[in-house]
Motif scaffolding. Structure first.
Motif, PDB file in Angstrom:
ATOM      1  N   ILE A  25       0.839  -1.199   0.000  1.00  0.00           N
ATOM      2  CA  ILE A  25       0.000   0.000   0.000  1.00  0.00           C
ATOM      3  C   ILE A  25       0.872   1.247   0.000  1.00  0.00           C
ATOM      4  N   GLU A  26       1.933   1.201   0.795  1.00  0.00           N
ATOM      5  CA  GLU A  26       2.846   2.350   0.835  1.00  0.00           C
ATOM      6  C   GLU A  26       3.466   2.623  -0.526  1.00  0.00           C
ATOM      7  N   LEU A  27       3.876   1.535  -1.180  1.00  0.00           N
ATOM      8  CA  LEU A  27       4.481   1.700  -2.504  1.00  0.00           C
ATOM      9  C   LEU A  27       3.486   2.283  -3.497  1.00  0.00           C
ATOM     10  N   GLU A  28       2.235   1.812  -3.392  1.00  0.00           N
ATOM     11  CA  GLU A  28       1.209   2.308  -4.310  1.00  0.00           C
ATOM     12  C   GLU A  28       0.996   3.812  -4.120  1.00  0.00           C
ATOM     13  N   VAL A  29       0.911   4.228  -2.869  1.00  0.00           N
ATOM     14  CA  VAL A  29       0.733   5.653  -2.575  1.00  0.00           C
ATOM     15  C   VAL A  29       1.947   6.432  -3.088  1.00  0.00           C
ATOM     16  N   ALA A  30       3.138   5.897  -2.806  1.00  0.00           N
ATOM     17  CA  ALA A  30       4.378   6.562  -3.224  1.00  0.00           C
ATOM     18  C   ALA A  30       4.470   6.651  -4.747  1.00  0.00           C
ATOM     19  N   LEU A  31       3.949   5.629  -5.411  1.00  0.00           N
ATOM     20  CA  LEU A  31       4.018   5.591  -6.873  1.00  0.00           C
ATOM     21  C   LEU A  31       3.125   6.664  -7.496  1.00  0.00           C
ATOM     22  N   ARG A  32       1.948   6.850  -6.898  1.00  0.00           N
ATOM     23  CA  ARG A  32       1.076   7.923  -7.387  1.00  0.00           C
ATOM     24  C   ARG A  32       1.780   9.264  -7.258  1.00  0.00           C
ATOM     25  N   MET A  75      10.943  -4.313 -11.191  1.00  0.00           N
ATOM     26  CA  MET A  75      10.298  -5.551 -10.762  1.00  0.00           C
ATOM     27  C   MET A  75       9.550  -5.368  -9.448  1.00  0.00           C
ATOM     28  N   ALA A  76       9.948  -4.354  -8.667  1.00  0.00           N
ATOM     29  CA  ALA A  76       9.287  -4.102  -7.388  1.00  0.00           C
ATOM     30  C   ALA A  76       8.053  -3.226  -7.544  1.00  0.00           C
ATOM     31  N   PHE A  77       7.972  -2.449  -8.631  1.00  0.00           N
ATOM     32  CA  PHE A  77       6.810  -1.561  -8.710  1.00  0.00           C
ATOM     33  C   PHE A  77       5.923  -1.752  -9.946  1.00  0.00           C
ATOM     34  N   ILE A  78       6.429  -2.344 -11.016  1.00  0.00           N
ATOM     35  CA  ILE A  78       5.569  -2.552 -12.192  1.00  0.00           C
ATOM     36  C   ILE A  78       4.378  -3.468 -11.846  1.00  0.00           C
ATOM     37  N   PRO A  79       4.600  -4.586 -11.145  1.00  0.00           N
ATOM     38  CA  PRO A  79       3.451  -5.424 -10.787  1.00  0.00           C
ATOM     39  C   PRO A  79       2.422  -4.687  -9.930  1.00  0.00           C
ATOM     40  N   ASP A  83      -1.547  -3.912 -10.823  1.00  0.00           N
ATOM     41  CA  ASP A  83      -2.689  -4.211  -9.950  1.00  0.00           C
ATOM     42  C   ASP A  83      -3.476  -2.962  -9.581  1.00  0.00           C
ATOM     43  N   ALA A  84      -2.767  -1.865  -9.395  1.00  0.00           N
ATOM     44  CA  ALA A  84      -3.409  -0.648  -8.901  1.00  0.00           C
ATOM     45  C   ALA A  84      -4.011   0.188 -10.031  1.00  0.00           C
ATOM     46  N   SER A 122       2.402  -3.014 -21.306  1.00  0.00           N
ATOM     47  CA  SER A 122       1.709  -3.996 -20.478  1.00  0.00           C
ATOM     48  C   SER A 122       0.421  -4.444 -21.157  1.00  0.00           C
ATOM     49  N   PRO A 123      -0.070  -5.631 -20.784  1.00  0.00           N
ATOM     50  CA  PRO A 123      -1.309  -6.142 -21.369  1.00  0.00           C
ATOM     51  C   PRO A 123      -2.455  -5.131 -21.302  1.00  0.00           C
ATOM     52  N   ARG A 124      -2.575  -4.456 -20.171  1.00  0.00           N
ATOM     53  CA  ARG A 124      -3.657  -3.490 -19.985  1.00  0.00           C
ATOM     54  C   ARG A 124      -3.623  -2.391 -21.052  1.00  0.00           C
ATOM     55  N   GLN A 125      -2.424  -1.938 -21.378  1.00  0.00           N
ATOM     56  CA  GLN A 125      -2.288  -0.873 -22.381  1.00  0.00           C
ATOM     57  C   GLN A 125      -2.740  -1.349 -23.757  1.00  0.00           C
ATOM     58  N   LEU A 126      -2.454  -2.625 -24.029  1.00  0.00           N
ATOM     59  CA  LEU A 126      -2.792  -3.169 -25.352  1.00  0.00           C
ATOM     60  C   LEU A 126      -4.263  -3.523 -25.474  1.00  0.00           C
ATOM     61  N   SER A 127      -5.011  -3.383 -24.379  1.00  0.00           N
ATOM     62  CA  SER A 127      -6.445  -3.642 -24.489  1.00  0.00           C
ATOM     63  C   SER A 127      -7.209  -2.336 -24.691  1.00  0.00           C
ATOM     64  N   ASP A 128      -6.472  -1.238 -24.863  1.00  0.00           N
ATOM     65  CA  ASP A 128      -7.113   0.047 -25.128  1.00  0.00           C
ATOM     66  C   ASP A 128      -7.255   0.249 -26.637  1.00  0.00           C
TER      67      ASP A 128
END
Ligand code: C2E
Ligand code: MG
Ligand code: MG
Ligand code: MG
Length: 294
Positions: A25-32, A75-79, A83-84, A122-128
């Motif tokens: 959760i901390e990483l997700e907040v930090a990433l934003r 590898m620590a933040f792309i996954p 997810d986020a 990423s897969p998500r980008q290619l579904s746009d």
């Protein structure tokens, strides 16, 4: 809790789970925050001709420098970004930044006409369904022709992808960008997708390159991958080349292009240009003389 298990044991388990969740959760907040506070940058790693060591292109790799924690590896933040639901935003930023940089390098003459940038998607980008249009717009804006752009995706995109993804891939290919299968060989044994999707090349995963020249099985696997790829008209890039022995073994089995620490890790754009300026401009069109595939 299982009978006989002390409370201490369970507590340790809960604590480590708790720590992991909190860390995420901390990483997700930090990433934003990283996105809005300019903490991301793009590093470039040369993709070279094995014979000459001269770059034909580069892979754009995202880097995150956290103000307190220092560098955090992809590898620590792309996954977590995937997810986020942050991966589209990060991926879009990386792609634009990389295309902008390539436009600058082209107009300065730092790189030749054929030099290309390879960008991870990423897969998500290619579904746009809008992606092909967006990429075309960016190429026009930064003065980058489609043959100078490659998009890298994992095998899972084609194995699990929807019909929208399939259409996106065909449209991207129609625009003229290269489509590469990243980490090739790690995912699936069913290779039918190589014929069903408009991919232009494969990047042989580092795990097969490591043992080359030492482990006969790896030599045979790579030989087979090259034979199949060439039969299908696909280009081949070897990833994670670290030693002259690996380069030799790759050359022997007919791999033309490679990427790895033997030639250099991913570095900031200034260092990339500095390091390669001389080699890239000494060659006409920025590409070394074409050597026919053996
Ligand atoms: P990848 O796309 O397979 O990228 C190659 C990785 O191998 C990079 O790690 C690179 O630094 C590393 N590498 C290159 N040469 C060598 C070598 O000779 N030896 C070894 N041991 N490693 C080498 P990096 O930069 O840490 O990136 C890891 C992964 O994170 C990438 O693997 C890619 O899957 C993902 N990634 C990085 N940037 C992006 C991005 O902008 N978007 C997305 N969606 N994923 C990204
Ligand atoms: Mg890649
Ligand atoms: Mg790769
Ligand atoms: Mg890889």
């Amino acid at each position: 809790r299982a009978k006989g298990e002390g409370p201490g044991r369970s507590t340790i388990f809960d604590t480590s789970m708790h720590t992991q969740v909190r860390e995420r959760i901390e990483l997700e907040v930090a990433l934003r925050q990283a996105l809005t506070e300019d903490q991301l940058h793009v590093a470039y790693q040369p993709i070279v001709r094995l014979e000459t060591g001269i770059p034909v292109g580069a892979e754009a790799l995202v880097r995150w420098m956290h103000p307190e924690r220092g560098p955090i590896p992809p590898m620590a933040f792309i996954p977590i970004a995937e997810d986020a639901g942050l991966i589209t935003e990060i991926g879009t930023w990386v792609r634009k930044e990389a295309l902008r940089q390539l436009g600058v390098w082209r107009s300065e003459g730092t790189v030749g006409d054929e030099f290309y940038l390879s960008i991870n998607v990423s897969p998500r980008q290619l579904s746009d369904p809008e992606l092909p249009l967006i990429v075309s717009g960016e190429m026009v804006r930064y003065g980058v022709p489609p043959h100078c752009v490659a998009l890298e995706m994992t095998e899972s995109v084609m194995v699990d992808g929807s019909s929208v993804t399939s259409r996106v891939l065909f449209e991207l290919r129609e625009i003229g960008v290269k489509l590469l299968v990243d980490d090739f060989g790690t995912g699936f044994s069913a290779l039918g997708y190589l014929r069903r999707f408009p991919v232009t090349g494969v990047k042989i995963d580092r795990s097969f390159v490591t043992g080359l020249g030492v482990n006969i099985e790896d030599d045979e696997i790579v030989r087979a991958v090259v034979a199949m790829s060439h039969a299908l008209g696909l280009s081949v890039i070897a990833e994670g080349v670290e030693t002259p022995l690996q380069r030799e073994a790759l050359h022997v089995v007919g791999v033309v292009n490679g990427q790895g620490w033997l030639w250099g890790a991913a570095v900031k754009p200034e260092e990339f240009a500095e390091r390669w300026r001389e080699t890239m401009t000494r060659v006409p069109n920025g590409i070394p003389e074409i050597v026919a595939n053996p």
